[in-house]
Scaffold this motif. Structure first.
Motif, PDB file in Angstrom:
ATOM      1  N   ILE A   1      11.286  19.132  39.093  1.00 53.93           N
ATOM      2  CA  ILE A   1      12.259  18.212  39.657  1.00 53.93           C
ATOM      3  C   ILE A   1      13.061  17.641  38.493  1.00 53.93           C
ATOM      4  O   ILE A   1      12.498  17.274  37.468  1.00 53.93           O
ATOM      5  N   GLY A   2      14.350  17.646  38.674  1.00 55.33           N
ATOM      6  CA  GLY A   2      15.214  17.179  37.610  1.00 55.33           C
ATOM      7  C   GLY A   2      16.306  16.286  38.136  1.00 55.33           C
ATOM      8  O   GLY A   2      16.361  15.968  39.323  1.00 55.33           O
ATOM      9  N   PHE A   3      17.174  15.900  37.238  1.00 61.02           N
ATOM     10  CA  PHE A   3      18.324  15.101  37.618  1.00 61.02           C
ATOM     11  C   PHE A   3      19.236  15.976  38.470  1.00 61.02           C
ATOM     12  O   PHE A   3      19.770  16.971  38.004  1.00 61.02           O
ATOM     13  N   LEU A   4      19.348  15.666  39.747  1.00 64.96           N
ATOM     14  CA  LEU A   4      20.184  16.383  40.716  1.00 64.96           C
ATOM     15  C   LEU A   4      19.711  17.791  41.042  1.00 64.96           C
ATOM     16  O   LEU A   4      20.520  18.664  41.325  1.00 64.96           O
ATOM     17  N   GLY A   5      18.399  18.031  41.042  1.00 64.05           N
ATOM     18  CA  GLY A   5      17.949  19.350  41.441  1.00 64.05           C
ATOM     19  C   GLY A   5      16.448  19.478  41.545  1.00 64.05           C
ATOM     20  O   GLY A   5      15.692  18.617  41.117  1.00 64.05           O
ATOM     21  N   ALA A   6      16.018  20.589  42.149  1.00 63.45           N
ATOM     22  CA  ALA A   6      14.607  20.932  42.272  1.00 63.45           C
ATOM     23  C   ALA A   6      14.478  22.438  42.160  1.00 63.45           C
ATOM     24  O   ALA A   6      15.411  23.179  42.487  1.00 63.45           O
ATOM     25  N   SER A   7      13.305  22.885  41.708  1.00 57.47           N
ATOM     26  CA  SER A   7      13.129  24.293  41.410  1.00 57.47           C
ATOM     27  C   SER A   7      11.671  24.691  41.584  1.00 57.47           C
ATOM     28  O   SER A   7      10.778  23.850  41.511  1.00 57.47           O
TER      29      SER A   7
ATOM     30  N   ARG B   1      17.530  24.420  44.193  1.00 54.37           N
ATOM     31  CA  ARG B   1      18.766  23.818  44.692  1.00 54.37           C
ATOM     32  C   ARG B   1      19.244  22.763  43.699  1.00 54.37           C
ATOM     33  O   ARG B   1      18.471  21.939  43.230  1.00 54.37           O
ATOM     34  N   LEU B   2      20.537  22.829  43.408  1.00 55.06           N
ATOM     35  CA  LEU B   2      21.205  21.806  42.615  1.00 55.06           C
ATOM     36  C   LEU B   2      22.022  20.951  43.566  1.00 55.06           C
ATOM     37  O   LEU B   2      22.821  21.483  44.350  1.00 55.06           O
ATOM     38  N   LEU B   3      21.822  19.649  43.524  1.00 57.19           N
ATOM     39  CA  LEU B   3      22.515  18.744  44.429  1.00 57.19           C
ATOM     40  C   LEU B   3      23.901  18.449  43.878  1.00 57.19           C
ATOM     41  O   LEU B   3      24.054  18.136  42.702  1.00 57.19           O
ATOM     42  N   GLY B   4      24.894  18.553  44.734  1.00 56.71           N
ATOM     43  CA  GLY B   4      26.262  18.332  44.296  1.00 56.71           C
ATOM     44  C   GLY B   4      26.690  16.897  44.459  1.00 56.71           C
ATOM     45  O   GLY B   4      26.396  16.254  45.462  1.00 56.71           O
ATOM     46  N   ILE B   5      27.383  16.369  43.462  1.00 58.44           N
ATOM     47  CA  ILE B   5      27.954  15.029  43.567  1.00 58.44           C
ATOM     48  C   ILE B   5      29.383  15.136  44.077  1.00 58.44           C
ATOM     49  O   ILE B   5      29.754  14.538  45.074  1.00 58.44           O
ATOM     50  N   LEU B   6      30.185  15.913  43.388  1.00 58.93           N
ATOM     51  CA  LEU B   6      31.575  16.099  43.794  1.00 58.93           C
ATOM     52  C   LEU B   6      31.761  17.373  44.620  1.00 58.93           C
ATOM     53  O   LEU B   6      32.826  17.592  45.172  1.00 58.93           O
ATOM     54  N   ARG B   7      30.739  18.188  44.684  1.00 57.02           N
ATOM     55  CA  ARG B   7      30.787  19.427  45.440  1.00 57.02           C
ATOM     56  C   ARG B   7      29.575  19.479  46.360  1.00 57.02           C
ATOM     57  O   ARG B   7      28.702  18.626  46.295  1.00 57.02           O
ATOM     58  N   ASP B   8      29.503  20.517  47.178  1.00 58.34           N
ATOM     59  CA  ASP B   8      28.341  20.691  48.041  1.00 58.34           C
ATOM     60  C   ASP B   8      27.161  21.221  47.229  1.00 58.34           C
ATOM     61  O   ASP B   8      27.314  21.680  46.098  1.00 58.34           O
ATOM     62  N   ASP B   9      25.977  21.184  47.832  1.00 59.27           N
ATOM     63  CA  ASP B   9      24.772  21.656  47.162  1.00 59.27           C
ATOM     64  C   ASP B   9      24.879  23.149  46.851  1.00 59.27           C
ATOM     65  O   ASP B   9      25.555  23.900  47.556  1.00 59.27           O
TER      66      ASP B   9
ATOM     67  N   TYR C   1      24.171  32.484  42.705  1.00 63.82           N
ATOM     68  CA  TYR C   1      24.408  31.150  43.257  1.00 63.82           C
ATOM     69  C   TYR C   1      25.037  31.298  44.624  1.00 63.82           C
ATOM     70  O   TYR C   1      25.870  32.175  44.842  1.00 63.82           O
ATOM     71  N   HIS C   2      24.665  30.414  45.543  1.00 59.57           N
ATOM     72  CA  HIS C   2      25.269  30.400  46.884  1.00 59.57           C
ATOM     73  C   HIS C   2      25.642  28.968  47.229  1.00 59.57           C
ATOM     74  O   HIS C   2      24.828  28.058  47.107  1.00 59.57           O
ATOM     75  N   ARG C   3      26.889  28.775  47.666  1.00 59.01           N
ATOM     76  CA  ARG C   3      27.371  27.439  48.008  1.00 59.01           C
ATOM     77  C   ARG C   3      28.169  27.521  49.303  1.00 59.01           C
ATOM     78  O   ARG C   3      29.027  28.378  49.462  1.00 59.01           O
ATOM     79  N   ASP C   4      27.886  26.620  50.229  1.00 59.45           N
ATOM     80  CA  ASP C   4      28.687  26.446  51.446  1.00 59.45           C
ATOM     81  C   ASP C   4      29.523  25.196  51.253  1.00 59.45           C
ATOM     82  O   ASP C   4      28.992  24.084  51.207  1.00 59.45           O
ATOM     83  N   GLU C   5      30.830  25.375  51.122  1.00 60.95           N
ATOM     84  CA  GLU C   5      31.718  24.233  50.925  1.00 60.95           C
ATOM     85  C   GLU C   5      32.499  23.975  52.198  1.00 60.95           C
ATOM     86  O   GLU C   5      32.943  24.894  52.870  1.00 60.95           O
ATOM     87  N   SER C   6      32.638  22.715  52.516  1.00 55.19           N
ATOM     88  CA  SER C   6      33.452  22.353  53.679  1.00 55.19           C
ATOM     89  C   SER C   6      34.394  21.212  53.280  1.00 55.19           C
ATOM     90  O   SER C   6      33.983  20.261  52.625  1.00 55.19           O
TER      91      SER C   6
ATOM     92  N   ILE D   1      37.513  23.051  57.195  1.00 54.04           N
ATOM     93  CA  ILE D   1      37.605  24.404  56.648  1.00 54.04           C
ATOM     94  C   ILE D   1      36.326  24.673  55.870  1.00 54.04           C
ATOM     95  O   ILE D   1      35.974  23.924  54.963  1.00 54.04           O
ATOM     96  N   GLU D   2      35.621  25.742  56.247  1.00 57.07           N
ATOM     97  CA  GLU D   2      34.383  26.106  55.566  1.00 57.07           C
ATOM     98  C   GLU D   2      34.619  27.321  54.688  1.00 57.07           C
ATOM     99  O   GLU D   2      35.285  28.259  55.088  1.00 57.07           O
ATOM    100  N   GLU D   3      34.059  27.254  53.500  1.00 57.09           N
ATOM    101  CA  GLU D   3      34.175  28.375  52.569  1.00 57.09           C
ATOM    102  C   GLU D   3      32.792  28.659  51.996  1.00 57.09           C
ATOM    103  O   GLU D   3      32.142  27.764  51.461  1.00 57.09           O
ATOM    104  N   LYS D   4      32.339  29.902  52.120  1.00 58.62           N
ATOM    105  CA  LYS D   4      31.042  30.295  51.579  1.00 58.62           C
ATOM    106  C   LYS D   4      31.284  31.087  50.305  1.00 58.62           C
ATOM    107  O   LYS D   4      32.081  32.005  50.280  1.00 58.62           O
ATOM    108  N   THR D   5      30.572  30.698  49.253  1.00 58.14           N
ATOM    109  CA  THR D   5      30.743  31.336  47.958  1.00 58.14           C
ATOM    110  C   THR D   5      29.395  31.853  47.480  1.00 58.14           C
ATOM    111  O   THR D   5      28.417  31.106  47.442  1.00 58.14           O
ATOM    112  N   THR D   6      29.344  33.116  47.115  1.00 55.67           N
ATOM    113  CA  THR D   6      28.164  33.712  46.503  1.00 55.67           C
ATOM    114  C   THR D   6      28.620  34.422  45.243  1.00 55.67           C
ATOM    115  O   THR D   6      29.474  35.296  45.302  1.00 55.67           O
ATOM    116  N   GLU D   7      28.054  34.018  44.102  1.00 56.78           N
ATOM    117  CA  GLU D   7      28.500  34.555  42.817  1.00 56.78           C
ATOM    118  C   GLU D   7      27.307  34.925  41.948  1.00 56.78           C
ATOM    119  O   GLU D   7      26.313  34.210  41.924  1.00 56.78           O
TER     120      GLU D   7
END
Length: 147
Positions: free
Chosen positions: A53-59, A80-88, A117-122, A130-136
């Protein structure tokens, strides 16, 4: 009653003969829950299973010793990394770590890995969601100290 206890002891005797150690580490990177965190692990003879467990995340993940000199390990890491300005952001990666003083000793370890990495942004634009799914694919780095 005694037969049940004896059967239980015989079934699990091989589990109790393996030596296991609890290990605490601190570091930076996905294996430590993100920006900086703590890792708690159970280390067996040639493997280690951990949660962090870390600052803004867990593993969570595992590492397996791949050399006889006990300095090289391969493993898997997800979290999972928790997003402050972005989604998780969720991730999974195959990892390689180098233990400077050996897998079983206290000291520094450095690592890298290839992952996804996988992110679901809305976002809301003029009242429309508007939902955007990103996998990189991504390259990760870790550095930590085992106590």
């Amino acid at each position: 009653m005694y037969k049940a206890v004896l059967l239980f002891k015989l079934l699990f005797m091989s589990f109790f003969t393996h030596s296991a150690a609890i290990e605490l580490s601190t570091g930076v990177g996905t294996q430590y829950g993100g920006i900086g965190g703590q890792q708690l692990a159970i280390r067996l003879d040639e493997s280690k299973y951990f949660v962090a467990i870390g600052f803004l995340g867990a593993s969570a993940g595992a590492q397996y010793q791949i050399s006889d000199n006990s300095r090289h390990t391969m493993g898997v890491n997800f979290g999972r990394l928790l997003g402050i300005l972005r989604d998780d952001t969720d991730y999974v990666a195959l990892t390689y770590n180098y233990h400077l003083t050996g897998f079983h000793n206290s000291g520094f370890e450095i690592g890298t890995g290839l992952g996804v990495y996988h992110r679901d942004e809305s976002t809301f634009l003029s009242g429309i969601e508007i939902e955007e799914k990103t996998t990189e694919p991504t390259l990760i780095f870790n550095i930590g100290y085992k106590f």
